[in-house]
Design an enzyme around this catalytic site. Structure first.
Site, short mmCIF file in Angstrom:
data_model
loop_
_atom_site.label_atom_id
_atom_site.label_comp_id
_atom_site.label_asym_id
_atom_site.label_seq_id
_atom_site.Cartn_x
_atom_site.Cartn_y
_atom_site.Cartn_z
N LYS A 13 0.83 -1.22 0.00
CA LYS A 13 0.00 0.00 0.00
C LYS A 13 0.86 1.26 0.00
CE LYS A 13 -2.32 -0.75 3.85
NZ LYS A 13 -1.86 -2.09 4.25
N ARG A 88 -9.64 1.28 8.65
CA ARG A 88 -9.23 -0.10 8.92
C ARG A 88 -10.29 -0.86 9.69
NH1 ARG A 88 -3.37 0.93 8.85
NH2 ARG A 88 -2.19 -0.99 9.01
N ARG A 122 11.30 -6.04 5.36
CA ARG A 122 11.06 -4.60 5.29
C ARG A 122 11.92 -3.84 6.29
NH1 ARG A 122 5.08 -2.23 5.20
NH2 ARG A 122 4.92 -2.79 7.39
N ARG A 152 10.93 -2.15 11.78
CA ARG A 152 9.85 -1.63 12.62
C ARG A 152 9.51 -2.68 13.68
NH1 ARG A 152 5.23 0.25 8.43
NH2 ARG A 152 3.94 -0.72 10.03
#
Ligand code: AMP
Length: 209
Positions: A13, A88, A122, A152
């Site tokens: 996204k 969401r 990521r 993260r």
């Protein structure tokens, strides 16, 4: 043009939203990035959000809606915007109906294995928040600002599993919600990044005709 990007964590996204925002000259509004920025700055909202985010849970609707209402009031949103990571939950989607008339909802559909591979690789810049894959920046340095790339906290394995469960339970029902309104455009997000972008651009151009 007012757009929503929908899809599980790791669907791409953020990456696709950045490209679409640039192509159609509209601001990209990522609630996740607004929250991470607030966490970096140590604001009240940032501290409140931290415990939810690190466990892979959703931040309460009230906090998110306040952030989005405030952001959509800014002058750069007058001619459109792209919402990345919002709504969401069904209550968020219903509240948004009272704030704005969304033109299209892009649903990025991606299989489970692709998501796990993407999220475990990521990396995110601790300086500017830019997100990339370890394979594209093996030196661990942000290609945008030169600061360090880190994983993260919510991309760690347990949090990822929780985020996928949360997605299935709370966010997936939005597909039916927007399908019922005739505003859903579904794109295969498992294809190579540039192919996904090309498919989105042509779907949006066709939809706007
Ligand atoms: P993202 O960068 O979109 O993956 O968001 C990271 C995290 O921020 C999520 O796992 C949630 O904890 C929180 N978050 C972002 N957007 C929302 C939202 N619309 N509603 C609730 N929590 C959110």
């Amino acid at each position: 043009m007012k757009l929503i990007f929908l899809g599980p964590p790791g669907a791409g996204k953020g990456t696709q939203a950045e490209r679409v925002a640039k192509e159609f000259a509209i601001p990209q509004i990522s609630t996740g990035e607004i929250l991470r920025q607030a966490m970096r700055e140590g604001t009240k909202t940032g501290l409140e959000a931290k415990t939810f985010i690190e466990k892979g849970e959703l931040v309460p609707d009230g906090v998110i809606l306040e952030i989005v209402r405030e952001r959509l009031r800014q002058p750069d949103c007058e001619s459109g915007y792209l919402l990345d990571g919002f709504p969401r939950t069904l209550p968020q989607a219903e509240a948004l109906e009272g704030i704005a008339r969304i033109d299209w909802v892009l649903n990025l559909s991606v299989g489970h294995e692709v998501i796990v591979e993407r999220l475990s690789g990521r990396r995110s810049c601790e300086g500017c928040g830019h997100s990339t894959h370890i394979g594209l920046a093996p030196d661990g340095i942000c290609p945008i600002c030169g600061k360090r790339l880190v994983q993260r906290a919510d991309d760690a394995a347990e949090a990822v599993e929780n985020r996928l469960r949360v997605y299935d339970a709370q966010t997936k029902p939005l597909i039916g919600f927007y399908e019922g309104k005739g505003r859903l455009l579904t794109v295969d997000g498992g294809l190579p990044i540039d192919e996904v972008t090309a498919t989105i651009f042509s779907a949006l151009r066709r939809a706007a005709e």
